[in-house]
Motif scaffolding. Structure first.
Motif, PDB file in Angstrom:
ATOM      1  N   ASN A  22      -0.928   4.059 -15.026  1.00  0.00           N
ATOM      2  CA  ASN A  22      -0.001   5.085 -15.311  1.00  0.00           C
ATOM      3  C   ASN A  22       0.283   6.197 -14.481  1.00  0.00           C
ATOM      4  OD1 ASN A  22       0.693   3.779 -17.824  1.00  0.00           O
ATOM      5  ND2 ASN A  22      -1.091   4.889 -19.110  1.00  0.00           N
ATOM      6  N   GLU A  23      -0.881   6.496 -13.904  1.00  0.00           N
ATOM      7  CA  GLU A  23      -0.869   7.659 -12.736  1.00  0.00           C
ATOM      8  C   GLU A  23      -0.055   7.308 -11.584  1.00  0.00           C
ATOM      9  OE1 GLU A  23      -5.315   9.659 -13.337  1.00  0.00           O
ATOM     10  OE2 GLU A  23      -4.775   8.781 -11.201  1.00  0.00           O
ATOM     11  N   ARG A  24      -0.232   6.126 -11.040  1.00  0.00           N
ATOM     12  CA  ARG A  24       0.641   5.372 -10.106  1.00  0.00           C
ATOM     13  C   ARG A  24       2.203   5.566 -10.539  1.00  0.00           C
ATOM     14  NH1 ARG A  24       0.372   1.303  -5.720  1.00  0.00           N
ATOM     15  NH2 ARG A  24       2.607   0.433  -5.967  1.00  0.00           N
ATOM     16  N   LEU A  25       2.565   5.157 -11.636  1.00  0.00           N
ATOM     17  CA  LEU A  25       3.954   5.156 -12.175  1.00  0.00           C
ATOM     18  C   LEU A  25       4.186   6.504 -12.247  1.00  0.00           C
ATOM     19  CD1 LEU A  25       4.225   2.689 -15.019  1.00  0.00           C
ATOM     20  CD2 LEU A  25       5.624   2.705 -12.824  1.00  0.00           C
ATOM     21  N   LEU A  26       3.712   7.444 -12.596  1.00  0.00           N
ATOM     22  CA  LEU A  26       3.996   8.933 -12.709  1.00  0.00           C
ATOM     23  C   LEU A  26       4.162   9.533 -11.261  1.00  0.00           C
ATOM     24  CD1 LEU A  26       4.079  11.166 -14.888  1.00  0.00           C
ATOM     25  CD2 LEU A  26       1.832  12.018 -13.939  1.00  0.00           C
ATOM     26  N   LEU A  27       3.290   9.097 -10.471  1.00  0.00           N
ATOM     27  CA  LEU A  27       3.186   9.858  -9.148  1.00  0.00           C
ATOM     28  C   LEU A  27       4.713   9.230  -8.509  1.00  0.00           C
ATOM     29  CD1 LEU A  27       0.949  11.399  -7.807  1.00  0.00           C
ATOM     30  CD2 LEU A  27       0.340   9.337  -6.573  1.00  0.00           C
ATOM     31  N   GLU A  28       4.925   7.800  -8.529  1.00  0.00           N
ATOM     32  CA  GLU A  28       6.205   7.074  -7.980  1.00  0.00           C
ATOM     33  C   GLU A  28       7.258   7.753  -8.556  1.00  0.00           C
ATOM     34  OE1 GLU A  28       5.720   2.944  -8.130  1.00  0.00           O
ATOM     35  OE2 GLU A  28       7.260   2.717  -6.927  1.00  0.00           O
ATOM     36  N   SER A  29       7.390   8.018  -9.842  1.00  0.00           N
ATOM     37  CA  SER A  29       8.557   8.562 -10.195  1.00  0.00           C
ATOM     38  C   SER A  29       8.984   9.792 -10.162  1.00  0.00           C
ATOM     39  CB  SER A  29       8.645   8.282 -11.920  1.00  0.00           C
ATOM     40  OG  SER A  29       7.836   9.522 -12.311  1.00  0.00           O
ATOM     41  N   LEU A  31       7.733  11.116  -6.956  1.00  0.00           N
ATOM     42  CA  LEU A  31       8.075  11.047  -5.684  1.00  0.00           C
ATOM     43  C   LEU A  31       9.418  10.507  -5.239  1.00  0.00           C
ATOM     44  CD1 LEU A  31       6.826  11.033  -2.955  1.00  0.00           C
ATOM     45  CD2 LEU A  31       6.279   8.523  -2.973  1.00  0.00           C
ATOM     46  N   LEU A  32      10.132   9.598  -6.141  1.00  0.00           N
ATOM     47  CA  LEU A  32      11.473   9.267  -6.002  1.00  0.00           C
ATOM     48  C   LEU A  32      12.600  10.376  -5.931  1.00  0.00           C
ATOM     49  CD1 LEU A  32      11.890   6.086  -8.341  1.00  0.00           C
ATOM     50  CD2 LEU A  32      11.873   6.394  -5.688  1.00  0.00           C
ATOM     51  N   ASP A  33      12.173  11.562  -6.497  1.00  0.00           N
ATOM     52  CA  ASP A  33      12.907  12.769  -6.458  1.00  0.00           C
ATOM     53  C   ASP A  33      12.549  13.802  -5.285  1.00  0.00           C
ATOM     54  OD1 ASP A  33      14.723  11.757  -8.595  1.00  0.00           O
ATOM     55  OD2 ASP A  33      13.365  12.301  -9.894  1.00  0.00           O
ATOM     56  N   ALA A  34      11.488  13.630  -4.951  1.00  0.00           N
ATOM     57  CA  ALA A  34      10.798  14.657  -4.240  1.00  0.00           C
ATOM     58  C   ALA A  34      11.737  15.082  -3.048  1.00  0.00           C
ATOM     59  CB  ALA A  34       9.458  14.346  -3.803  1.00  0.00           C
ATOM     60  N   LEU A  35      12.310  14.193  -2.272  1.00  0.00           N
ATOM     61  CA  LEU A  35      13.034  14.521  -1.095  1.00  0.00           C
ATOM     62  C   LEU A  35      14.388  15.453  -1.293  1.00  0.00           C
ATOM     63  CD1 LEU A  35      13.797  11.945   1.395  1.00  0.00           C
ATOM     64  CD2 LEU A  35      13.127  14.206   1.932  1.00  0.00           C
ATOM     65  N   LEU A  40       9.308  17.989  -0.410  1.00  0.00           N
ATOM     66  CA  LEU A  40       8.373  17.616   1.059  1.00  0.00           C
ATOM     67  C   LEU A  40       8.723  18.620   2.134  1.00  0.00           C
ATOM     68  CD1 LEU A  40       9.325  13.846   0.957  1.00  0.00           C
ATOM     69  CD2 LEU A  40       7.375  14.913  -0.259  1.00  0.00           C
ATOM     70  N   GLU A  41       7.458  18.853   2.851  1.00  0.00           N
ATOM     71  CA  GLU A  41       7.456  19.865   4.062  1.00  0.00           C
ATOM     72  C   GLU A  41       6.652  19.039   4.869  1.00  0.00           C
ATOM     73  OE1 GLU A  41       5.996  23.639   2.973  1.00  0.00           O
ATOM     74  OE2 GLU A  41       6.738  24.552   4.816  1.00  0.00           O
ATOM     75  N   VAL A  42       7.084  19.443   6.277  1.00  0.00           N
ATOM     76  CA  VAL A  42       6.264  18.897   7.394  1.00  0.00           C
ATOM     77  C   VAL A  42       5.415  19.986   7.920  1.00  0.00           C
ATOM     78  CG1 VAL A  42       6.333  17.792   9.494  1.00  0.00           C
ATOM     79  CG2 VAL A  42       8.096  17.077   8.040  1.00  0.00           C
ATOM     80  N   TYR A  43       4.085  19.767   7.943  1.00  0.00           N
ATOM     81  CA  TYR A  43       3.028  20.618   8.419  1.00  0.00           C
ATOM     82  C   TYR A  43       2.941  20.165  10.004  1.00  0.00           C
ATOM     83  CZ  TYR A  43       1.949  23.490   4.353  1.00  0.00           C
ATOM     84  OH  TYR A  43       2.067  24.413   3.318  1.00  0.00           O
ATOM     85  N   TYR A  44       2.260  21.092  10.725  1.00  0.00           N
ATOM     86  CA  TYR A  44       1.844  20.788  12.256  1.00  0.00           C
ATOM     87  C   TYR A  44       0.384  21.104  12.349  1.00  0.00           C
ATOM     88  CZ  TYR A  44       6.703  20.457  11.938  1.00  0.00           C
ATOM     89  OH  TYR A  44       8.259  19.847  11.525  1.00  0.00           O
ATOM     90  N   HIS A  66       4.388  19.149  -2.219  1.00  0.00           N
ATOM     91  CA  HIS A  66       4.146  20.192  -3.099  1.00  0.00           C
ATOM     92  C   HIS A  66       4.907  19.751  -4.364  1.00  0.00           C
ATOM     93  CE1 HIS A  66       3.096  22.607   0.532  1.00  0.00           C
ATOM     94  NE2 HIS A  66       4.118  22.304   0.939  1.00  0.00           N
ATOM     95  N   SER A  67       4.288  19.325  -5.380  1.00  0.00           N
ATOM     96  CA  SER A  67       5.116  19.201  -6.343  1.00  0.00           C
ATOM     97  C   SER A  67       4.828  20.001  -7.548  1.00  0.00           C
ATOM     98  CB  SER A  67       4.432  17.456  -7.003  1.00  0.00           C
ATOM     99  OG  SER A  67       4.911  17.234  -8.303  1.00  0.00           O
ATOM    100  N   PRO A  68       5.971  20.300  -8.217  1.00  0.00           N
ATOM    101  CA  PRO A  68       5.909  21.367  -9.265  1.00  0.00           C
ATOM    102  C   PRO A  68       4.874  20.668 -10.387  1.00  0.00           C
ATOM    103  CG  PRO A  68       8.067  21.285  -8.638  1.00  0.00           C
ATOM    104  CD  PRO A  68       7.268  20.268  -8.088  1.00  0.00           C
ATOM    105  N   GLU A  69       5.077  19.277 -10.620  1.00  0.00           N
ATOM    106  CA  GLU A  69       4.518  18.751 -12.006  1.00  0.00           C
ATOM    107  C   GLU A  69       3.004  18.411 -11.518  1.00  0.00           C
ATOM    108  OE1 GLU A  69       7.426  17.865 -10.796  1.00  0.00           O
ATOM    109  OE2 GLU A  69       8.817  18.573 -12.312  1.00  0.00           O
ATOM    110  N   LEU A  70       2.660  17.996 -10.340  1.00  0.00           N
ATOM    111  CA  LEU A  70       1.589  17.519  -9.832  1.00  0.00           C
ATOM    112  C   LEU A  70       0.666  18.233  -9.211  1.00  0.00           C
ATOM    113  CD1 LEU A  70       3.168  13.883  -9.302  1.00  0.00           C
ATOM    114  CD2 LEU A  70       2.160  14.491 -11.398  1.00  0.00           C
ATOM    115  N   GLY A  71       1.293  19.084  -8.565  1.00  0.00           N
ATOM    116  CA  GLY A  71       0.423  19.881  -7.604  1.00  0.00           C
ATOM    117  C   GLY A  71       0.663  19.354  -6.302  1.00  0.00           C
ATOM    118  N   ASN A  72      -0.251  19.846  -5.324  1.00  0.00           N
ATOM    119  CA  ASN A  72       0.096  19.246  -4.021  1.00  0.00           C
ATOM    120  C   ASN A  72      -0.694  17.608  -3.842  1.00  0.00           C
ATOM    121  OD1 ASN A  72       0.966  21.521  -2.966  1.00  0.00           O
ATOM    122  ND2 ASN A  72      -0.841  22.811  -2.550  1.00  0.00           N
ATOM    123  N   VAL A  73       0.131  17.016  -3.462  1.00  0.00           N
ATOM    124  CA  VAL A  73      -0.490  15.476  -3.335  1.00  0.00           C
ATOM    125  C   VAL A  73      -0.702  15.178  -2.127  1.00  0.00           C
ATOM    126  CG1 VAL A  73       0.010  13.019  -4.100  1.00  0.00           C
ATOM    127  CG2 VAL A  73       0.908  15.116  -5.391  1.00  0.00           C
ATOM    128  N   GLY A  74      -1.912  14.726  -1.580  1.00  0.00           N
ATOM    129  CA  GLY A  74      -1.881  14.326  -0.230  1.00  0.00           C
ATOM    130  C   GLY A  74      -1.286  13.217   0.263  1.00  0.00           C
TER     131      GLY A  74
END
Ligand code: C2E
Ligand code: MG
Ligand code: MG
Ligand code: MG
Length: 279
Positions: A22-29, A31-35, A40-44, A66-74
């Motif tokens: 379930n967690e994987r599905l949530l993350l994946e769904s 992530l599909l909209d994240a861009l 998504l942000e590139v750090y250096y 930086h996901s508003p729903e899930l927080g920062n995901v590595g």
């Protein structure tokens, strides 16, 4: 009774697996909209030369979500997902555009040649016309090929050896350099070093951390640096966190270093300030 216990355990593991799925599905769904949602942000992270004092000579682009729903995901959590559903092509492309756009300013700021290092997933690398795509982007952002380093892992070499060999050679022919990331953690690294041509070898963090406590880590790190230099490869030590580790790798002749001792991955704005403060 035993029967009951077994039943309970089966359902316990069953529930855990379901939870993970379930967690994987949530993350994946998400992530599909994240861009599209600009999450998504590139750090250096600064890449340091150990030769010219300790100077910033480049940066590794590291993706943040930086996901508003899930927080920062590595990235260790979401990159594998993006690789499994193919989204890594689009995401990887985003990183290439962002990082090269920044690099087009940064390489003009430094006296030493500036390198932007970008991680490339196997799926991305195997795309048709990947090399031409890189050439187009370098032209678009007017970044000299010498300022681009692509970080690949052994995974790239596993599937189609012939194609990999050709693409690596083509990239190096246009002046882009190639580094082998996470060296020491995969399989048959030594035979790969012989078969393919790289410019740089990145010693995995797991060797560099605990150098001060672990004699075996010291021996392995020393051996990797010596071997890389025999093969005319430059060496970057990843995950340098303290002065002991730095002086050890410097004494062993390591060329470059990266780690929290010098700086964590930061936003483009903050990295830009670091670079300006140095020059
Ligand atoms: P990597 O390419 O090996 O990147 C180095 C990782 O080590 C980064 O983790 C960095 O933040 C971390 N690190 C650097 N110095 C230190 C240190 O001194 N101490 C500790 N504890 N950690 C340190 P991060 O940013 O979480 O990235 C993890 C992995 O995710 C990367 O490993 C890379 O494999 C992947 N990744 C990140 N961004 C991208 C991307 O744009 N594309 C692809 N394909 N993969 C990416
Ligand atoms: Mg890397
Ligand atoms: Mg690495
Ligand atoms: Mg890694």
């Amino acid at each position: 009774s035993i029967c009951k216990k077994e039943g309970a355990m089966v359902s316990f593991f069953g529930t855990e697996t379901q939870k993970a799925a379930n967690e994987r599905l949530l993350l994946e769904s998400h992530l599909l909209d994240a861009l599209r949602l600009n999450e998504l942000e590139v750090y250096y992270q600064p890449l340091m030369s150990l030769r010219q004092g300790s100077k910033i000579i480049g940066a590794e682009a590291l993706l943040r979500w930086h996901s508003p729903e899930l927080g920062n995901v590595g990235p260790d959590r979401f990159i594998p997902l993006a690789e499994s559903n193919g989204q890594i092509i689009e995401i990887g492309n985003f990183v290439l555009h962002q990082a090269l756009e920044k690099a087009s300013h940064w390489f003009k700021l430094t006296e030493l040649p500036f390198k932007i290092a970008i991680n490339i997933s196997p799926l991305q690398f195997r795309e048709r016309h990947f090399v031409e795509h890189i050439e187009d982007l370098l032209r678009l952002y007017q970044v000299p090929p010498q300022s681009l380093e692509l970080e690949i892992t052994e995974g790239i070499l596993l599937q189609d050896e012939h194609h990999a060999k050709g693409s690596l050679a083509a990239l190096r022919a246009i002046g882009v350099s190639i580094s082998l990331d996470d060296f020491g953690t995969g399989y048959s690294s030594l035979s790969y070093l012989q078969k393919y041509s790289f410019d740089t070898l990145k010693i995995d963090r797991s060797f560099v951390s605990h150098l001060e406590f672990n004699e075996q880590n010291r021996e392995l790190t020393r051996a990797i640096i010596a071997m890389a230099h025999k093969l005319k490869l430059a060496v970057i030590a990843e995950g340098v966190e303290n002065a002991f580790q730095e002086s050890f790798i410097r004494d062993e002749g390591c060329d470059y270093a990266q780690g929290f001792l010098y700086g964590k991955p930061v936003t483009a704005e903050v990295f830009h300030q670091l670079l300006r403060a140095q020059e």
